[in-house]
Design a protein around this motif. Structure first.
Motif, PDB file in Angstrom:
ATOM      1  N   SER B  26       0.837  -1.202   0.000  1.00 36.08           N
ATOM      2  CA  SER B  26       0.000   0.000   0.000  1.00 36.08           C
ATOM      3  C   SER B  26       0.870   1.249   0.000  1.00 36.08           C
ATOM      4  O   SER B  26       0.513   2.271  -0.576  1.00 36.08           O
ATOM      5  N   ARG B  27       2.032   1.142   0.634  1.00 34.37           N
ATOM      6  CA  ARG B  27       2.945   2.276   0.628  1.00 34.37           C
ATOM      7  C   ARG B  27       3.433   2.551  -0.798  1.00 34.37           C
ATOM      8  O   ARG B  27       3.568   3.693  -1.244  1.00 34.37           O
ATOM      9  N   GLN B  59      17.762  -0.740   2.027  1.00 36.12           N
ATOM     10  CA  GLN B  59      17.071  -2.009   2.155  1.00 36.12           C
ATOM     11  C   GLN B  59      16.559  -2.424   0.786  1.00 36.12           C
ATOM     12  O   GLN B  59      15.960  -1.635   0.069  1.00 36.12           O
ATOM     13  N   LEU B  60      16.821  -3.653   0.453  1.00 36.40           N
ATOM     14  CA  LEU B  60      16.321  -4.165  -0.815  1.00 36.40           C
ATOM     15  C   LEU B  60      15.184  -5.130  -0.525  1.00 36.40           C
ATOM     16  O   LEU B  60      15.234  -5.867   0.449  1.00 36.40           O
ATOM     17  N   TYR B  61      14.176  -5.095  -1.360  1.00 39.53           N
ATOM     18  CA  TYR B  61      13.113  -6.074  -1.248  1.00 39.53           C
ATOM     19  C   TYR B  61      13.183  -6.960  -2.473  1.00 39.53           C
ATOM     20  O   TYR B  61      13.092  -6.468  -3.599  1.00 39.53           O
ATOM     21  N   SER B  62      13.358  -8.238  -2.257  1.00 44.67           N
ATOM     22  CA  SER B  62      13.486  -9.081  -3.430  1.00 44.67           C
ATOM     23  C   SER B  62      12.450 -10.188  -3.400  1.00 44.67           C
ATOM     24  O   SER B  62      11.971 -10.595  -2.337  1.00 44.67           O
ATOM     25  N   MET B  63      12.076 -10.620  -4.576  1.00 44.19           N
ATOM     26  CA  MET B  63      11.095 -11.683  -4.703  1.00 44.19           C
ATOM     27  C   MET B  63      11.608 -12.632  -5.772  1.00 44.19           C
ATOM     28  O   MET B  63      12.048 -12.193  -6.821  1.00 44.19           O
ATOM     29  N   ASN B  64      11.548 -13.903  -5.507  1.00 42.69           N
ATOM     30  CA  ASN B  64      12.061 -14.905  -6.450  1.00 42.69           C
ATOM     31  C   ASN B  64      13.473 -14.570  -6.913  1.00 42.69           C
ATOM     32  O   ASN B  64      13.779 -14.575  -8.095  1.00 42.69           O
ATOM     33  N   GLU B  65      14.316 -14.243  -5.976  1.00 43.32           N
ATOM     34  CA  GLU B  65      15.729 -14.005  -6.280  1.00 43.32           C
ATOM     35  C   GLU B  65      15.977 -12.743  -7.093  1.00 43.32           C
ATOM     36  O   GLU B  65      17.067 -12.532  -7.585  1.00 43.32           O
ATOM     37  N   VAL B  67      15.559  -8.531  -7.231  1.00 47.29           N
ATOM     38  CA  VAL B  67      15.209  -7.347  -6.468  1.00 47.29           C
ATOM     39  C   VAL B  67      14.024  -6.654  -7.151  1.00 47.29           C
ATOM     40  O   VAL B  67      14.047  -6.422  -8.355  1.00 47.29           O
ATOM     41  N   VAL B  68      12.974  -6.393  -6.392  1.00 48.32           N
ATOM     42  CA  VAL B  68      11.802  -5.736  -6.959  1.00 48.32           C
ATOM     43  C   VAL B  68      11.887  -4.235  -6.714  1.00 48.32           C
ATOM     44  O   VAL B  68      11.735  -3.438  -7.620  1.00 48.32           O
ATOM     45  N   PHE B  69      12.093  -3.878  -5.480  1.00 48.29           N
ATOM     46  CA  PHE B  69      12.391  -2.471  -5.229  1.00 48.29           C
ATOM     47  C   PHE B  69      13.285  -2.296  -4.028  1.00 48.29           C
ATOM     48  O   PHE B  69      13.581  -3.264  -3.316  1.00 48.29           O
ATOM     49  N   PHE B  70      13.741  -1.092  -3.828  1.00 50.31           N
ATOM     50  CA  PHE B  70      14.627  -0.831  -2.706  1.00 50.31           C
ATOM     51  C   PHE B  70      14.215   0.437  -2.000  1.00 50.31           C
ATOM     52  O   PHE B  70      13.418   1.222  -2.507  1.00 50.31           O
ATOM     53  N   GLN B  71      14.731   0.593  -0.827  1.00 48.90           N
ATOM     54  CA  GLN B  71      14.299   1.691   0.016  1.00 48.90           C
ATOM     55  C   GLN B  71      15.514   2.386   0.579  1.00 48.90           C
ATOM     56  O   GLN B  71      16.434   1.745   1.073  1.00 48.90           O
ATOM     57  N   SER B  72      15.515   3.706   0.463  1.00 52.42           N
ATOM     58  CA  SER B  72      16.525   4.441   1.201  1.00 52.42           C
ATOM     59  C   SER B  72      15.766   5.519   1.944  1.00 52.42           C
ATOM     60  O   SER B  72      15.031   6.284   1.359  1.00 52.42           O
ATOM     61  N   PHE B  73      15.920   5.549   3.242  1.00 54.28           N
ATOM     62  CA  PHE B  73      15.098   6.392   4.098  1.00 54.28           C
ATOM     63  C   PHE B  73      13.627   6.093   3.832  1.00 54.28           C
ATOM     64  O   PHE B  73      13.227   4.956   4.014  1.00 54.28           O
ATOM     65  N   ASP B  74      12.851   7.038   3.340  1.00 50.91           N
ATOM     66  CA  ASP B  74      11.420   6.743   3.261  1.00 50.91           C
ATOM     67  C   ASP B  74      10.923   6.435   1.858  1.00 50.91           C
ATOM     68  O   ASP B  74       9.772   6.092   1.672  1.00 50.91           O
ATOM     69  N   ASP B  75      11.791   6.584   0.885  1.00 50.56           N
ATOM     70  CA  ASP B  75      11.313   6.377  -0.478  1.00 50.56           C
ATOM     71  C   ASP B  75      11.423   4.926  -0.899  1.00 50.56           C
ATOM     72  O   ASP B  75      12.431   4.277  -0.666  1.00 50.56           O
TER      73      ASP B  75
END
Lengths: 200, 179
Positions: B26-27, B59-65, B67-75
């Motif tokens: 949702s974010r 921070q990286l968010y990965s799915m099925n090996e 990376v889908v998206f990443f986060q630095s601070f709030d973005d």
């Protein structure tokens, strides 16, 4: 709302960019060869005479355009030379398979020099382990280099396996050396008769 | 940000809870309203997202090996492969041909590169600090993602200095990261 489908994007196998950006990469020639092979249609679209002439008719002045191209070409040449050197270096190094006797009938083998394969050693160890149905680990040897340690006398099989990987990578030139490392504990070395005498 | 980025900079990896995953989704939609219709394709309901924590609070968010998206601070910032798949979902700007070379070596984007003849900025104003995808003259796919350091109206009127701070581009450490 119209159903949205994920767009398929082709990525260059050589430089991993979408092909249209290959010209800004460091391996344009190889990328071109690959694309011609993989997707002729797109290749024609990107590199045909017509497309090339079209490039020059856009907003940038001709001088600037040429300057950019010259710089890119220089960079690409540099990179090619670097890769050539790298390949030479690789071809000169070798992979060593060492067979170590644990007791009379049991052996372990260590494989060193694998880092030039550019593969994940842990995964390779796992692959060996399941292939030979033994244990295999990655450990660091005396020179602080990573090696794969496999339980059991599988040096010939391991050699074949590594050869296969080498041909896959196009690095047939790399030498594989097999060494037998016997523990000489029980058989006294012939050179030592003088040594014990001084001890007494 | 990812100019030098290797596996050594990964500190930990962990699966995230499905509730956290919902929140994340949702974010993501909050940040990019147009993503809503494709979010199920990017992150299917039953998927497991892995959170990879890295140096410098990335921070990286990965799915099925992957990376889908990443986060630095709030973005939350989508990976370029996601942008390539769903180009219509993100705000876009275009730079001229002369800028491509610099962008691909990680430079921030200067205003003139966004206002010249080959470049395109959207008609409507994009507020400062938004994440935008960066396209190039004569190219179909996005080549970078960045954060506006001034609104697009300001870019047009001031036309000097850094307009977009580059976050992720083709050929950077994150692009070349394979697991």
């Amino acid at each position: 709302m119209a159903e949205v489908v994920a767009k398929e994007v082709l990525y260059c196998k050589v430089c991993s960019f979408p092909p249209e950006y290959c010209e800004f990469g460091v391996s344009l020639k190889k990328c071109q060869e690959w694309l011609e092979d993989a997707n002729k249609e797109l290749y024609d679209q990107l590199y045909s005479e017509e497309a090339l002439s079209h490039k020059f008719s856009n907003t940038l002045s001709l001088e600037k355009q040429e300057k950019i191209h010259a710089e890119l070409a220089k960079k690409q040449l540099k990179e090619e030379a670097k890769q050539e050197r790298e390949l030479q270096r690789k071809l000169q190094s070798k992979i060593t398979i060492k067979r170590i006797e644990r007791n009379r009938r049991k052996h372990v083998i260590t494989i060193t020099g694998l880092e030039l394969l550019d593969v994940d050693l842990k995964k390779l160890a796992k692959q060996f382990a399941s292939k030979f149905a033994t244990g295999a680990t990655v450990s660091k040897n005396a020179e602080k280099k990573e090696e794969i340690l496999i339980q059991g006398d599988v040096s010939d099989e391991a050699k074949k396996e590594i050869e296969k990987i080498l041909t896959d990578k196009g690095l047939e030139g790399i030498e594989i050396e097999q060494i037998d490392d016997k523990k000489n504990k029980k058989t006294p070395a012939p050179t030592t008769p003088g040594a014990p005498a001084t001890k007494d | 940000m990812f100019k030098r980025f290797t596996k050594e900079e990964i500190h930990s990896r962990s699966n995230i809870k499905s509730s956290a995953q919902r929140g994340l989704k949702s974010r993501f939609i909050d940040q990019f309203p147009d993503v809503e219709e494709v979010v199920e394709l990017i992150i299917p309901k039953k998927s497991q997202i892995i959170l990879i924590k890295c140096e410098e609070k990335i921070q990286l968010y990965s799915m099925n090996e992957e990376v889908v998206f990443f986060q630095s601070f709030d973005d939350l910032i989508p990976h370029l492969k996601v942008v390539h798949k769903f180009p219509q979902s993100f705000p876009r700007v275009q730079v001229d041909r002369g800028a491509i070379k610099f962008v691909l070596s990680g430079a921030n984007i200067m205003c003139p590169g966004l206002t010249s003849a080959g470049a395109k900025l959207p008609e409507e104003n994009i507020p400062v600090d938004s994440i935008v995808t960066i396209y190039a003259e004569g190219k179909e796919h996005a080549l970078a993602i960045g954060k506006l350091t001034m609104s697009t109206d300001d870019i047009k009127s001031i036309n000097k200095g850094i307009g977009i701070e580059l976050l992720h581009y083709l050929g950077d450490g994150l692009w070349n990261l394979t697991e």
